[in-house]
Design a protein around this motif. Structure first.
Motif, mmCIF file in Angstrom:
data_model
loop_
_atom_site.group_PDB
_atom_site.id
_atom_site.type_symbol
_atom_site.label_atom_id
_atom_site.label_comp_id
_atom_site.label_asym_id
_atom_site.label_seq_id
_atom_site.Cartn_x
_atom_site.Cartn_y
_atom_site.Cartn_z
ATOM 1 N N ARG A 133 1.940 -5.449 -12.749
ATOM 2 C CA ARG A 133 1.072 -4.503 -13.444
ATOM 3 C C ARG A 133 1.865 -3.697 -14.470
ATOM 4 O O ARG A 133 1.380 -3.412 -15.564
ATOM 5 N N ARG A 134 3.095 -3.357 -14.133
ATOM 6 C CA ARG A 134 3.926 -2.621 -15.088
ATOM 7 C C ARG A 134 4.247 -3.480 -16.306
ATOM 8 O O ARG A 134 4.280 -2.990 -17.446
ATOM 9 N N ALA A 135 4.497 -4.767 -16.069
ATOM 10 C CA ALA A 135 4.766 -5.676 -17.189
ATOM 11 C C ALA A 135 3.532 -5.794 -18.078
ATOM 12 O O ALA A 135 3.629 -5.757 -19.310
ATOM 13 N N THR A 166 -3.639 -1.526 -24.978
ATOM 14 C CA THR A 166 -5.055 -1.881 -25.083
ATOM 15 C C THR A 166 -5.873 -0.637 -25.383
ATOM 16 O O THR A 166 -5.407 0.491 -25.222
ATOM 17 N N GLY A 167 -7.103 -0.848 -25.771
ATOM 18 C CA GLY A 167 -8.042 0.245 -25.860
ATOM 19 C C GLY A 167 -8.583 0.563 -24.483
ATOM 20 O O GLY A 167 -8.295 -0.139 -23.504
ATOM 21 N N ASN A 205 1.842 1.397 -21.258
ATOM 22 C CA ASN A 205 2.923 1.774 -20.348
ATOM 23 C C ASN A 205 2.418 2.605 -19.176
ATOM 24 O O ASN A 205 3.104 3.492 -18.685
ATOM 25 N N GLY A 206 1.184 2.292 -18.732
ATOM 26 C CA GLY A 206 0.641 2.982 -17.574
ATOM 27 C C GLY A 206 0.115 4.369 -17.848
ATOM 28 O O GLY A 206 -0.185 5.115 -16.917
ATOM 29 N N ARG A 207 -0.027 4.743 -19.137
ATOM 30 C CA ARG A 207 -0.477 6.094 -19.465
ATOM 31 C C ARG A 207 -1.443 6.036 -20.639
ATOM 32 O O ARG A 207 -1.459 5.081 -21.410
ATOM 33 N N VAL A 230 -0.849 14.372 -15.408
ATOM 34 C CA VAL A 230 0.291 13.495 -15.693
ATOM 35 C C VAL A 230 -0.062 12.430 -16.726
ATOM 36 O O VAL A 230 0.733 11.543 -17.014
ATOM 37 N N ALA A 231 -1.294 12.516 -17.291
ATOM 38 C CA ALA A 231 -1.751 11.614 -18.364
ATOM 39 C C ALA A 231 -1.692 10.146 -17.946
ATOM 40 O O ALA A 231 -1.285 9.288 -18.711
ATOM 41 N N GLN A 232 -2.122 9.872 -16.718
ATOM 42 C CA GLN A 232 -2.217 8.502 -16.231
ATOM 43 C C GLN A 232 -3.667 8.182 -15.887
ATOM 44 O O GLN A 232 -4.353 9.021 -15.288
ATOM 45 N N PRO A 233 -4.156 6.993 -16.247
ATOM 46 C CA PRO A 233 -5.475 6.581 -15.755
ATOM 47 C C PRO A 233 -5.462 6.526 -14.230
ATOM 48 O O PRO A 233 -4.421 6.262 -13.611
ATOM 49 N N LEU A 234 -6.598 6.763 -13.623
ATOM 50 C CA LEU A 234 -6.670 6.789 -12.164
ATOM 51 C C LEU A 234 -6.171 5.500 -11.540
ATOM 52 O O LEU A 234 -5.482 5.516 -10.517
#
Length: 309
Positions: free
Chosen positions: A9-11, A17-18, A151-153, A230-234
């Motif tokens: 998932r990190r890769a 993406t939008g 990048n996960g954010r 922390v500006a991360q999607p759930l």
């Protein structure tokens, strides 16, 4: 071949993406919405798009059987809407401004773009279903930017510096080095590049650092609030929290709030101590009054921009 799902998932997160909210309506008239970054174009003739939904999703049947759906491409000021539709167990549409779209499906107002679709086909895709839609109507706003996931954010798009027009003569007068945004970005990039690698000595990455230290500073927080801070999607925050739970550093209390364990609290305090020491050594060339002025000024800038400290 066996893959580490978290690392995989990190890769994937390296591909920007939008962020969309896909909405639909079932035969009984109930509205559904889910946050998705799997949206993509397929064909121009006929006009086809696709997105995918987890087979474990509560709303799977509604989307699988729907005649119509709408892809709402979110604007960069609609982070709250993204988080709302990525959560479970609440009326997702409460307080969200919508209008009626094709087939009575809800369209999110002020989105960057809408694609109103007729379901064209549904395909198997491992642990997801791939839904292909034929675009019947669409619209977009010229003003503003779309929300980005990278990048996960959450992130915002910016023109690539190579494409910006340059005033060759003006570039020589040293104005860039006095520009606030340039100074902030240069300072942040340098700070991260030097400080974040040090986190590895305590066995955490930068995402875990933000979660642990925020919980230590603010106390238990609901996942939705934590994601925003922390500006991360759930969905990505869930992955970060999963790793922290596996190491018994965080837990969820009876009110569904994320809280630090005793070991998590101890680690967070050690991380904050390390950060304090790093800051002290970084700023030791400045007078205490200069440090206070710098922090106070940045705090006012944050407030002026409507963000939360």
């Amino acid at each position: 071949m066996s893959l580490d799902k978290r690392e995989f998932r990190r890769a994937l997160g390296k591909f920007a993406t939008g962020v969309t909210v896909v909405t639909t309506r079932d035969a009984e008239g109930e509205h559904f919405g889910v946050t998705a970054s799997s949206f993509n174009s397929v064909s121009m003739d006929p006009p086809l798009i696709l997105w995918s939904i987890d087979k474990g999703a509560y709303s799977l049947a509604a989307y699988r059987d729907a005649e119509h759906f709408v892809v709402n491409v979110l604007s960069d000021d609609q982070v709250e809407i993204s988080n709302r539709f990525a959560s479970r167990g609440e009326d997702k549409f409460a307080g969200i401004a919508t209008e009626e779209g094709l087939g009575g499906v809800a369209k999110v107002k002020d989105a960057a773009a809408h694609f109103e679709c007729r379901t064209w086909n549904v395909y198997e895709g491992g642990d997801h279903l791939i839904l292909v839609g034929e675009v019947v109507r669409y619209g977009y706003r010229e003003a503003g930017n779309a929300l980005v996931f990278h990048n996960g954010r959450y992130a915002v798009p910016e023109p690539h510096p190579m494409l910006l027009p340059v005033d060759e003569q003006g570039a020589l007068d040293g104005r860039l080095g006095k520009h606030l945004l340039y100074l902030l970005r240069q300072a942040l990039a340098a700070y991260r590049g030097d400080f974040y690698p040090r986190l590895g000595s305590l066995g955490v990455n930068d995402k875990e650092w933000r979660v642990l230290t925020l919980l230590a500073d603010r106390g238990p927080l609901a996942a939705e609030v934590l994601a925003r801070r922390v500006a991360q999607p759930l969905a990505d925050l869930d992955d970060t929290l999963s790793g922290l739970r596996e190491r018994a550093l965080v837990a969820t209390d009876g009110e569904s709030r994320v809280t630090l364990s005793e070991a998590g609290q101890a680690l967070a305090l050690r991380l904050l101590t390390m950060a304090d020491d790093y800051e002290r050594r970084l700023l030791e060339g400045l007078d205490p009054a200069e440090v206070d002025t710098l922090k106070a000024g940045l705090g006012r800038v944050v407030e002026r921009l409507g963000a939360t400290l």
